[in-house]
Design an enzyme around this catalytic site. Sequence first.
Site, PDB file in Angstrom:
ATOM      1  N   HIS A   1       1.322 -19.277   7.147  1.00 23.15           N
ATOM      2  CA  HIS A   1       2.232 -18.149   6.995  1.00 23.15           C
ATOM      3  C   HIS A   1       1.835 -17.195   5.875  1.00 23.15           C
ATOM      4  O   HIS A   1       1.961 -15.988   5.998  1.00 23.15           O
ATOM      5  CB  HIS A   1       3.638 -18.681   6.731  1.00 23.15           C
TER       6      HIS A   1
ATOM      7  N   GLY B   1       0.818  -1.209   0.000  1.00 23.92           N
ATOM      8  CA  GLY B   1       0.000   0.000   0.000  1.00 23.92           C
ATOM      9  C   GLY B   1       0.850   1.255   0.000  1.00 23.92           C
ATOM     10  O   GLY B   1       0.599   2.202  -0.759  1.00 23.92           O
TER      11      GLY B   1
ATOM     12  N   GLN C   1       0.625 -21.291   2.316  1.00 25.95           N
ATOM     13  CA  GLN C   1       1.960 -21.719   2.731  1.00 25.95           C
ATOM     14  C   GLN C   1       2.019 -21.891   4.249  1.00 25.95           C
ATOM     15  O   GLN C   1       1.611 -21.011   4.996  1.00 25.95           O
ATOM     16  CB  GLN C   1       2.991 -20.678   2.319  1.00 25.95           C
TER      17      GLN C   1
ATOM     18  N   GLU D   1      13.517 -18.095   7.792  1.00 27.42           N
ATOM     19  CA  GLU D   1      14.252 -19.044   6.967  1.00 27.42           C
ATOM     20  C   GLU D   1      15.726 -18.674   6.911  1.00 27.42           C
ATOM     21  O   GLU D   1      16.588 -19.503   6.606  1.00 27.42           O
ATOM     22  CB  GLU D   1      13.651 -19.019   5.548  1.00 27.42           C
TER      23      GLU D   1
ATOM     24  N   PHE E   1      18.822 -18.556   0.243  1.00 21.94           N
ATOM     25  CA  PHE E   1      17.493 -18.837   0.772  1.00 21.94           C
ATOM     26  C   PHE E   1      16.980 -20.093   0.096  1.00 21.94           C
ATOM     27  O   PHE E   1      17.490 -20.502  -0.951  1.00 21.94           O
ATOM     28  CB  PHE E   1      16.560 -17.647   0.480  1.00 21.94           C
TER      29      PHE E   1
ATOM     30  N   HIS F   1       4.672 -22.231   7.016  1.00 19.49           N
ATOM     31  CA  HIS F   1       6.100 -21.997   7.192  1.00 19.49           C
ATOM     32  C   HIS F   1       6.667 -23.080   8.102  1.00 19.49           C
ATOM     33  O   HIS F   1       6.088 -23.368   9.150  1.00 19.49           O
ATOM     34  CB  HIS F   1       6.338 -20.615   7.799  1.00 19.49           C
TER      35      HIS F   1
ATOM     36  N   ARG G   1       9.769 -24.437   1.024  1.00 21.10           N
ATOM     37  CA  ARG G   1       9.067 -24.450   2.319  1.00 21.10           C
ATOM     38  C   ARG G   1       8.038 -25.562   2.448  1.00 21.10           C
ATOM     39  O   ARG G   1       7.884 -26.154   3.516  1.00 21.10           O
ATOM     40  CB  ARG G   1       8.377 -23.103   2.540  1.00 21.10           C
TER      41      ARG G   1
ATOM     42  N   ARG H   1       5.209 -20.213  -2.583  1.00 26.47           N
ATOM     43  CA  ARG H   1       6.060 -19.023  -2.664  1.00 26.47           C
ATOM     44  C   ARG H   1       7.440 -19.330  -2.121  1.00 26.47           C
ATOM     45  O   ARG H   1       7.580 -19.944  -1.069  1.00 26.47           O
ATOM     46  CB  ARG H   1       5.457 -17.878  -1.854  1.00 26.47           C
TER      47      ARG H   1
ATOM     48  N   LEU I   1       7.116 -16.342  13.981  1.00 25.25           N
ATOM     49  CA  LEU I   1       7.970 -16.826  12.906  1.00 25.25           C
ATOM     50  C   LEU I   1       9.455 -16.807  13.261  1.00 25.25           C
ATOM     51  O   LEU I   1       9.956 -15.831  13.799  1.00 25.25           O
ATOM     52  CB  LEU I   1       7.742 -15.931  11.676  1.00 25.25           C
TER      53      LEU I   1
END
Lengths: 612, 292
Positions: A346, A15, A233, A248, A113, A235, A281, A381, A245
């Site tokens: 997640h 946004g 997803q 990762e 990652f 996580h 993931r 994702r 969280l």
Amino acid sequence: MYEHDVIVVGAGGAGLRAAVAADEAGADVALVSKLHPVRSHTGAAEGGINAALREGDDWELHAYDTMKGSDYLADAPAVETLTQDSPEDTITLEHWGMPFSREEDGRVSQRPFGGLSFPRTTYAGAETGHHLLHVMYEQVVKRGIQVYDEWYVMDLATTDEDDPNERECHGVVAYDVQSGNVEGFKANDGVILATGGPGQAFDHTTNAVSCTGDGHAMAYRAGAPLEDMEFIQFHPTSLPSTGVLISEGVRGEGGILYNNDGERFMFEHGYANNDGELASRDVVARAELTEVQEGRGVNDEYVHLDMRHLGEERILDRLENILHLAEDFEGVDGLIEPMPVKPGQHYAMGGIEVDENGQTCIDGLYAAGECACVSVHGGNRLGGNALPELIVFGKRAGRHAAGDDLGEPQIRTGYGDDVEDETDTELPVQPGSAGLDGSGGVAADGGMTADAEGILERQVESAREHVDYLMEKDTGVQHAEIRQKLQNAMTDYVNVFRTEEGVKKALKLIRECREEYQDVYVDDPSRTFNTDLQQTIETRNLIDVAETIALGALVRNEFRGAHWRQENQIRDDENWLKHTLISWEEGEPKIFYRPVILEGEDKTYEPKDRSY
Amino acid sequence: MSTQQQEPEQPESQETPKDPEMKGAESPVDEKEKETGEIDQTTADETELEGETVLIKVFRYDPEVADKQEPRFDEFHVPFEKGMTVLDAVMYARDHYDSSLTFRHSCRQAVCGSDAFFVNGKQRLGCKTQMADLEHPVRIEPLPHQEVVKDLVVDMDHFYDQMHTVEPYLQQDDLPTGDLEEQRQSRENREKIKMSTRCIWCGACMSSCNIAAGDNEYLGPAAINKAYRFAMDDREDEEVKEHRLRIIEQEHGVWRCQTQFSCTEVCPKDIPLTEHIQELKREAVKKNLKFW
């Protein structure tokens, strides 16, 4: 009534980026958000921003990784746009002052990652989202962009032609949380939904309490389809007690997952013989739950994530925030013991169907960020791909709404001649409207004849009546009870492992929630900062969104990305290289499919086995 | 299908605040107890609390509702669970006993900065404060020195205004040319500003500061820290730095700070706020900038 050229709903990463872009393109833009911008959940993102910045890397490699990660359900034009624009848009953040972690030569650092063929995740400690959110808000302050914070947007003001493709969006209806006043916001050029994820549809989630799928539900009820909602997803590393969280980045830096027997199960049990902990993931989340189900979990609930061997210096340098999170929310010192982790809801890969310019099938209605589905994530994702999506597609939506020419999109939206209707699936209950629940979506009548002001005024009137009704009703059910039931249904039956029987149970429970919602009431009699009222309206949105997730999970009988079905545990490319679309038609969900686009600018991404 | 809703339980008792002046204009300041807020030695052990209920006393005020116009405390007995935070406790009370109990909260993980409360006489983030670490019963009030909107919600506008006063954005127009070139920043410089960039705008520091309580124009620790974040960032030029120092060394700026460290003590992100303010004072002196 307030009036601006462009109204952006939600003031998180997407946004804010949309607002800055619209402002730069010369529009009078305003942000309307139920939270002050710096409270938005973008701030909780930890890992980083994937961008092909360095020698040896290029956008095509990033695109290839993303298509593979998506399990070939992402649209190539969307993925190529993301990966081509991300480097420049990431550097823009640096130019705005984002405090990225740095290399010896002073350039921004990147790290490995999951699912990436090159260490291209650009980061700022383990608090990348916090810095991204703040640096973007700083730009909004710098430009003097109008922010209506703690205004809760209830609905869109759209025309009501029979065909959603012919509808137009002229603004939004919102109420001022502080005073309870319901007002109209007229948008002369466009409304951009950037309301984030729907994680509160689930019980165990990394998402904030504010992530209630408001934009999803509003767009859906106005006639814009929701796409690929079944792809949620989970996580692999959330803290068991709270869902907080653990980035990762821990595994990116070399963190290792162990089961209760001390086995490095990602390798020793053959889940991902090449990439181990850094597999995609969905692969890691399923592996963890399989370990627990087969009796090798710690306390039959979770597994261990160990980073002690990385050494205190490296942990403090790159992952300090993780130490605080593990200490504050699980009482564990990551420097001296392994951290307990389990999968938690997640991210929603799906969302409001848009094209590369952020446009929905409704004229003047845009969506960007997690609430949108371009689609760049498809079935799964990759870590580090959410933040670039915010900045790339937030910017594009902002520019387009403000009138910039971004070229013809390749992706089509809305019901059309390229879709196929769903005909096979038997539903256990009638989904959709239960009848009485007030705010129905599109404006009352006269789509072709009413002018923008008229439509907005009618919608404001209907929203005021709806609020009065909820406030004046003295007895009934409270939202918290319904919300908890909904969250339990989703976490019990529409989780990592899904069965036809389970998803059908969830749909029945969702139906019960809808029926109970007919009797919902707001106990707090005050117009001042009435969070009871706000959460009651959010709960309705969660019911609508949860239903689309469960419907998608029921019709898609295959195993792709994050969506696993017991009855058909293979990726079924013959039947399922297509997006699931669900639109609201006369109070009922209509399900149809659109083929995935695997043809990029210069090449086609042929579906391959996805092994890590 | 319908369910019968049971009557929401009324809070078990209501108590009038000791401070009779507290008519919503300002949250309770006299209530500040002489405690450090460090983990109390006398607190119950977590294992002792398991299976028990804990008592919270929550400040209530609503300008619109007759029996809440006079501020009061409501008591709620909340079943204790291992790991329960102050935020968990007030959420439980709201969802099970009184849905009108009002407070800001969102992320539940100490990054959105919404839920700074005055807990047992100290500014703390609700989501980050373990019930087991507190003396019981636990008293939960809105942040002092800010106008109370309702219950635990305070008006943050003044805080935001002060944050905006320090021109909180990087000022550098001379950007590297060429494709995808970032500005260079040394690791040392990034480290220098690191703590200052962690601010989550929760307002705990400003609320704890006696100077801010007495001087409404005082920029306050958070805004000065924001200025520090840019003034120390090598990506800005010397003349911008001087401009920034002029903003923070004015009458209601850094010189007001009397180094009481209250802000530093309550900061949930462990930002050394007082040190940052002191360092800016030294910088201003070096540049011969003194407003007087």
